[in-house]
Motif scaffolding. Structure first.
Motif, PDB file in Angstrom:
ATOM      1  N   ALA B  40     -24.581  25.295   3.448  1.00  0.00           N
ATOM      2  CA  ALA B  40     -24.315  26.204   4.569  1.00  0.00           C
ATOM      3  C   ALA B  40     -24.332  25.441   5.895  1.00  0.00           C
ATOM      4  CB  ALA B  40     -25.369  27.312   4.590  1.00  0.00           C
ATOM      5  N   HIS B  41     -25.154  24.383   5.926  1.00  0.00           N
ATOM      6  CA  HIS B  41     -25.269  23.599   7.157  1.00  0.00           C
ATOM      7  C   HIS B  41     -24.143  22.578   7.275  1.00  0.00           C
ATOM      8  CE1 HIS B  41     -27.057  21.429  10.473  1.00  0.00           C
ATOM      9  NE2 HIS B  41     -26.976  20.306   9.769  1.00  0.00           N
ATOM     10  N   THR B  42     -23.831  21.940   6.182  1.00  0.00           N
ATOM     11  CA  THR B  42     -22.818  20.881   6.190  1.00  0.00           C
ATOM     12  C   THR B  42     -22.183  20.774   4.830  1.00  0.00           C
ATOM     13  OG1 THR B  42     -22.409  18.522   6.337  1.00  0.00           O
ATOM     14  CG2 THR B  42     -24.651  19.171   5.786  1.00  0.00           C
ATOM     15  N   GLY B  43     -20.881  20.691   4.800  1.00  0.00           N
ATOM     16  CA  GLY B  43     -20.192  20.474   3.529  1.00  0.00           C
ATOM     17  C   GLY B  43     -20.062  19.001   3.206  1.00  0.00           C
ATOM     18  N   ALA B  44     -20.630  18.155   4.045  1.00  0.00           N
ATOM     19  CA  ALA B  44     -20.477  16.709   3.846  1.00  0.00           C
ATOM     20  C   ALA B  44     -21.363  16.219   2.704  1.00  0.00           C
ATOM     21  CB  ALA B  44     -20.825  15.976   5.135  1.00  0.00           C
ATOM     22  N   ALA B  45     -21.122  14.991   2.288  1.00  0.00           N
ATOM     23  CA  ALA B  45     -21.886  14.406   1.181  1.00  0.00           C
ATOM     24  C   ALA B  45     -23.353  14.287   1.544  1.00  0.00           C
ATOM     25  CB  ALA B  45     -21.321  13.028   0.844  1.00  0.00           C
ATOM     26  N   THR B  46     -24.208  14.507   0.543  1.00  0.00           N
ATOM     27  CA  THR B  46     -25.646  14.361   0.770  1.00  0.00           C
ATOM     28  C   THR B  46     -26.247  13.280  -0.109  1.00  0.00           C
ATOM     29  OG1 THR B  46     -25.874  16.279  -0.671  1.00  0.00           O
ATOM     30  CG2 THR B  46     -26.137  16.635   1.684  1.00  0.00           C
ATOM     31  N   ARG B  47     -25.438  12.660  -0.934  1.00  0.00           N
ATOM     32  CA  ARG B  47     -25.925  11.486  -1.654  1.00  0.00           C
ATOM     33  C   ARG B  47     -24.740  10.606  -1.995  1.00  0.00           C
ATOM     34  NH1 ARG B  47     -26.025  10.354  -7.348  1.00  0.00           N
ATOM     35  NH2 ARG B  47     -24.962  11.914  -8.602  1.00  0.00           N
ATOM     36  N   THR B  48     -25.028   9.372  -2.428  1.00  0.00           N
ATOM     37  CA  THR B  48     -23.988   8.524  -2.996  1.00  0.00           C
ATOM     38  C   THR B  48     -24.454   8.042  -4.360  1.00  0.00           C
ATOM     39  OG1 THR B  48     -24.874   6.526  -1.972  1.00  0.00           O
ATOM     40  CG2 THR B  48     -23.167   7.709  -0.743  1.00  0.00           C
TER      41      THR B  48
END
Lengths: 372, 103
Positions: B40-48
């Protein structure tokens, strides 16, 4: 139209596929019959060790065979990789056995001395007291009383070995038949007639029985005396780690992709491959004793798998006295011995001048003992 | 474990909690899972992954492991399986976790 196979290998696990690979390399037309997914597939649950340490301390022919297989592994892995395009992640940089009990440490030292007496300069090992070990590896826990090391030990990625062999067998012109569980084998004048569970029938002039725990009923039909039994081993798989462990051991190994395998137990429970909380807790305790930093590493999976054990635990390479066109191959070290099965065993199956002497592994040893 | 216990309670209608993502404050609905709050805050990647490939929460039910983050110093937490809590310190996770030799 595909020409009829000259040799039919019953069993599509590591043992059957390696045997088929060797026969294909020897120029034979080979068909492999692989059973059902519900079968007790030892090749899908194993630990992946290419291991010599402690093998055959009490039976010289097995020590020799294991040593031959370990020496054959680099070329064999290269051949499978070349034929399949799959990297087996073979690493033979030496392996440790860690001990937390002084009496077990002493007993294993004696085993390795016996092994060295048998193998001479083809084997070497080190015995390392706990404090010396911790000087080399400060991360080893204080509960470890010592370790043994053999520079010839190693491991592979076991799933890629199985897949690599499958792809290699097909690439070399072998035929792998899926869902081909053999229910009945009938010796006939031209060889053997097989009835499959799916209702189809197949003819085979020659067969090699490599069916793991599925071999028992077929062994009887082909006139073999060998009856294998299941021995359960359990193991744990952890989350993947960035850190590379500085050692390989028979109980804690890190695969090339980063995850750890922690194993393995032994339980004589028949064909029951369920995992147990007691054994899993024991494995975790051992791992944390050896390497305390593992305490916060999580286990993602655990499973039980069944070893294929002959009555005395040693491999069986034998021809049927009643039906000489049938041979049987069974062992519980299918990974270590794969390099032998995929190369020199073909000479024995073909009875060439280069055939290795496998007399010590004939099944007549069971007929002469009460254990048969 | 009963089937019912596998489900988290539904989020409360009006409650909010605050956590941090890489030190930046984030508001979330009380009762949402951490993975929902992150999406909800960010659709960006949160891990690699180990090879550096980016990932974000995907299956939302504990299977895909794409939502791994570090929570309060603990690596490899599946964000879809835990409710977001007030004051939670969440960090994006790059690559594989290491072994901690200080513990």
């Amino acid at each position: 139209m595909r020409r009829e196979a000259e040799i039919t290998v019953i069993g599509g696990g590591v043992v059957g596929l390696a045997t088929a690979f060797g026969l294909l390399r020897a120029g034979r037309r080979v068909r492999v019959l692989d059973g059902a997914d519900s079968d007790l597939r030892a090749s899908q649950g194993n630990f992946g060790l290419v291991w010599l340490q402690g093998k055959g301390a009490g039976f010289a022919p097995y020590a020799q065979l294991s040593r031959d297989a370990v020496a054959l592994w680099p070329d064999f892995a290269a051949e499978v990789q070349e034929a399949s395009g799959i990297d087996l992640a073979l690493d033979q940089s030496g392996g440790y056995e860690f001990f937390t009990e002084a009496d077990e440490f002493s007993a294993f030292k004696a085993d390795l001395e016996a092994q060295e007496a048998t193998l001479g300069n083809r084997f070497s090992h080190e015995v390392i007291p706990g404090d010396d070990l911790r000087r080399s590896f400060p991360e080893i826990g204080p509960g470890v009383v010592g370790a043994t090391f053999c520079p010839l030990d190693g491991h592979v990625n076991p799933l890629r070995l199985l897949r690599g062999l499958r792809v290699a067998v097909t690439a070399l012109g072998g035929e792998i038949v899926q869902g081909a569980k053999v229910e009945k084998v009938t010796p006939v004048a031209s060889g053997f007639e097989m009835a499959l569970e799916n209702g189809s029938r197949l003819d085979a002039p020659r067969v090699v029985l490599c069916a793991g725990l599925g071999a028992a009923p077929l062994a009887a039909q082909l006139g073999f005396a060998t009856r294998v039994r299941a021995q359960r081993g359990e193991l744990l798989i952890t989350e993947k780690l960035e850190t590379r462990l500085p050692f390989l051991s028979s109980t804690i190994r890190q695969v090339d992709e980063g995850g750890l395998q922690i194993g393995g137990t032994k339980a004589e429970v028949g064909p029951d491959d369920r995992e147990t909380r007691e054994m899993m807790a024991g494995l975790a305790q051992h791992a944390v004793t050896v390497l305390p930093a593992l305490a916060d590493v999580r286990v993602l999976r655990a499973w039980g798998a069944l070893r294929v054990m002959s009555p005395d635990g040693y491999p069986v390479y034998t021809r049927s006295a009643a039906h000489p066109a049938a041979a049987m191959v069974t062992c519980h070290s299918g990974v270590t011995l794969a390099a032998f099965h995929g190369t020199k065993l073909a000479d024995w199956l073909e009875d060439t001048a280069a055939a290795p002497d496998l007399e010590a592994f004939d099944e007549h040893r069971f007929a002469l003992s009460a254990s048969a | 474990m009963s089937i019912a216990s596998r489900f988290l309670p539904p989020p409360k209608a009006d409650g909010t909690v605050c956590f941090t993502l890489d030190g930046e404050p984030v508001m979330a609905r009380d009762g949402d899972t951490l993975a929902v709050a992150i999406l909800a805050h960010t659709g960006a990647a949160t891990r690699t992954t180990a090879s550096g490939s980016p990932r974000a929460p995907y299956c939302m039910m504990g299977v895909c492991f794409e939502c791994l983050v570090e929570v309060d110093g603990r690596p490899n937490v599946q964000a879809c399986l835990i409710p977001v809590r007030e004051g939670m310190a969440v960090r994006r996770q790059d690559g594989l976790r290491g072994l901690r030799h200080d513990g």
